[in-house]
Design an enzyme around this catalytic site. Sequence first.
Site, PDB file in Angstrom:
ATOM      1  N   LYS A   1       0.514  -0.643   0.037  1.00 28.39           N
ATOM      2  CA  LYS A   1       0.342  -0.408   0.012  1.00 28.39           C
ATOM      3  C   LYS A   1       0.839   1.272  -0.412  1.00 28.39           C
ATOM      4  O   LYS A   1       0.850   2.663  -0.440  1.00 28.39           O
ATOM      5  CB  LYS A   1      -0.672  -0.423   1.536  1.00 28.39           C
ATOM      6  CG  LYS A   1      -2.107  -0.754   0.869  1.00 28.39           C
ATOM      7  CD  LYS A   1      -3.064  -1.280   2.246  1.00 28.39           C
ATOM      8  CE  LYS A   1      -3.725  -2.575   1.459  1.00 28.39           C
ATOM      9  NZ  LYS A   1      -4.596  -3.163   3.339  1.00 28.39           N
TER      10      LYS A   1
ATOM     11  N   GLN B   1      -5.017  -1.815   9.257  1.00 33.98           N
ATOM     12  CA  GLN B   1      -5.049  -3.336   7.956  1.00 33.98           C
ATOM     13  C   GLN B   1      -5.865  -4.288  10.141  1.00 33.98           C
ATOM     14  O   GLN B   1      -5.666  -4.278  10.543  1.00 33.98           O
ATOM     15  CB  GLN B   1      -3.613  -3.187   8.558  1.00 33.98           C
ATOM     16  CG  GLN B   1      -3.139  -4.900   7.195  1.00 33.98           C
ATOM     17  CD  GLN B   1      -4.417  -4.720   5.784  1.00 33.98           C
ATOM     18  OE1 GLN B   1      -3.748  -3.671   5.614  1.00 33.98           O
ATOM     19  NE2 GLN B   1      -4.034  -5.944   5.547  1.00 33.98           N
TER      20      GLN B   1
ATOM     21  N   ASP C   1     -11.659   2.207   3.936  1.00 32.70           N
ATOM     22  CA  ASP C   1     -11.547   1.225   3.392  1.00 32.70           C
ATOM     23  C   ASP C   1     -14.191   0.607   3.755  1.00 32.70           C
ATOM     24  O   ASP C   1     -13.850  -0.275   2.918  1.00 32.70           O
ATOM     25  CB  ASP C   1     -11.889   0.860   4.499  1.00 32.70           C
ATOM     26  CG  ASP C   1     -10.294   0.011   5.024  1.00 32.70           C
ATOM     27  OD1 ASP C   1      -9.857  -0.734   3.687  1.00 32.70           O
ATOM     28  OD2 ASP C   1      -9.579   0.058   5.739  1.00 32.70           O
TER      29      ASP C   1
HETATM   30  N1  GUN Z   1      -7.091  -6.894   5.639  1.00 31.88           N
HETATM   31  C1  GUN Z   1      -7.601  -7.668   4.440  1.00 31.88           C
HETATM   32  N2  GUN Z   1      -8.199  -7.338   3.220  1.00 31.88           N
HETATM   33  C2  GUN Z   1      -8.427  -6.093   4.203  1.00 31.88           C
HETATM   34  C3  GUN Z   1      -8.907  -5.283   3.840  1.00 31.88           C
HETATM   35  O1  GUN Z   1      -9.554  -4.959   2.743  1.00 31.88           O
HETATM   36  N3  GUN Z   1      -8.801  -3.403   4.140  1.00 31.88           N
HETATM   37  C4  GUN Z   1      -8.295  -3.663   5.783  1.00 31.88           C
HETATM   38  N4  GUN Z   1      -8.257  -2.528   6.500  1.00 31.88           N
HETATM   39  N5  GUN Z   1      -7.791  -4.993   6.265  1.00 31.88           N
HETATM   40  C5  GUN Z   1      -7.402  -5.949   5.462  1.00 31.88           C
END
Ligand code: GUN
Length: 287
Positions: free
Chosen positions: A53, A97, A120
Amino acid sequence: MAELINGKVVSRHLRELIASDVLKFKEEYGITPGLAVILVGDDPASTVYVKNKHKACLEVGINSIEIHLPATVAEDVLISKIEELNTDAGVNGILVQLPLPKHICEERVINSIIPEKDVDAFHPINVGKLMLGKPDFIPCTPAGIMELLNYYSVEISGKECVVIGRSNIVGKPIAQLLLSKNGTVTVCHSRTKNLTESAKRADILVVAIGKPDFVNGDMIKPGAVVIDVGINRKEDGKLTGDVDFESVTEKAAYVTPVPGGVGPMTITMLLKNTLIAAKKQISKYFF
Ligand code: GUN
């Protein structure tokens, strides 16, 4: 043989568009969009996702603020950090996350992010807006799937769409998005009876159940579009989806590979949501 839906190609194309939009935004307003990513603990998969990211942000000109907290951090300390970021003008998007360590309540943490910065789209306000068909942000993985269908000109209106899996992150929102494009949507899950019968009706089949090779060629209609959201690690360390690629590719019209299908799109949509957040935050008409 099915045509491959290439998430890397679509992702590259969209990231170029996002980068040029970020540049325009900077020139017009003198603001660099910023994304804060919070990683709690040292889970290896999460560490890789967060690193990716960060890299993707830099690639399109978005400021990346990485916050790494120990696995033992108290829930209140994490929430205080989020509250700080909520009022930080340099931060347009906040992502925590997941998964979080067991002693932390994910729901409380998600709810502490202000909806305007919830890139998100997990906050109940953003979930509700999506349900009403008026989203500010679309959750990243489902948004990526819709972009893939759009790029490959897959018609949704009037089509039989079957979603296997009912998670809050993928199954439920993708069902809603397909419905908003006038698909006829069926959601199947672990308790569904005659799942094969439902899957075989699908013109568009989205599989997000988290079980390796769950769907095979005998479960799909010839000419179907098959979207594999699964990321499972095999014993040899290789990645595999929820779809048995070999048998499905013989019958489907389109199929997404794993890796290289839906995966690359998720981060791309996060970049897009961060830019949307930055744009909305300079407007007093956010709500
Ligand atoms: N962990 C796995 N997929 C995601 C996601 O799309 N967003 C977040 N914040 N954590 C994740």
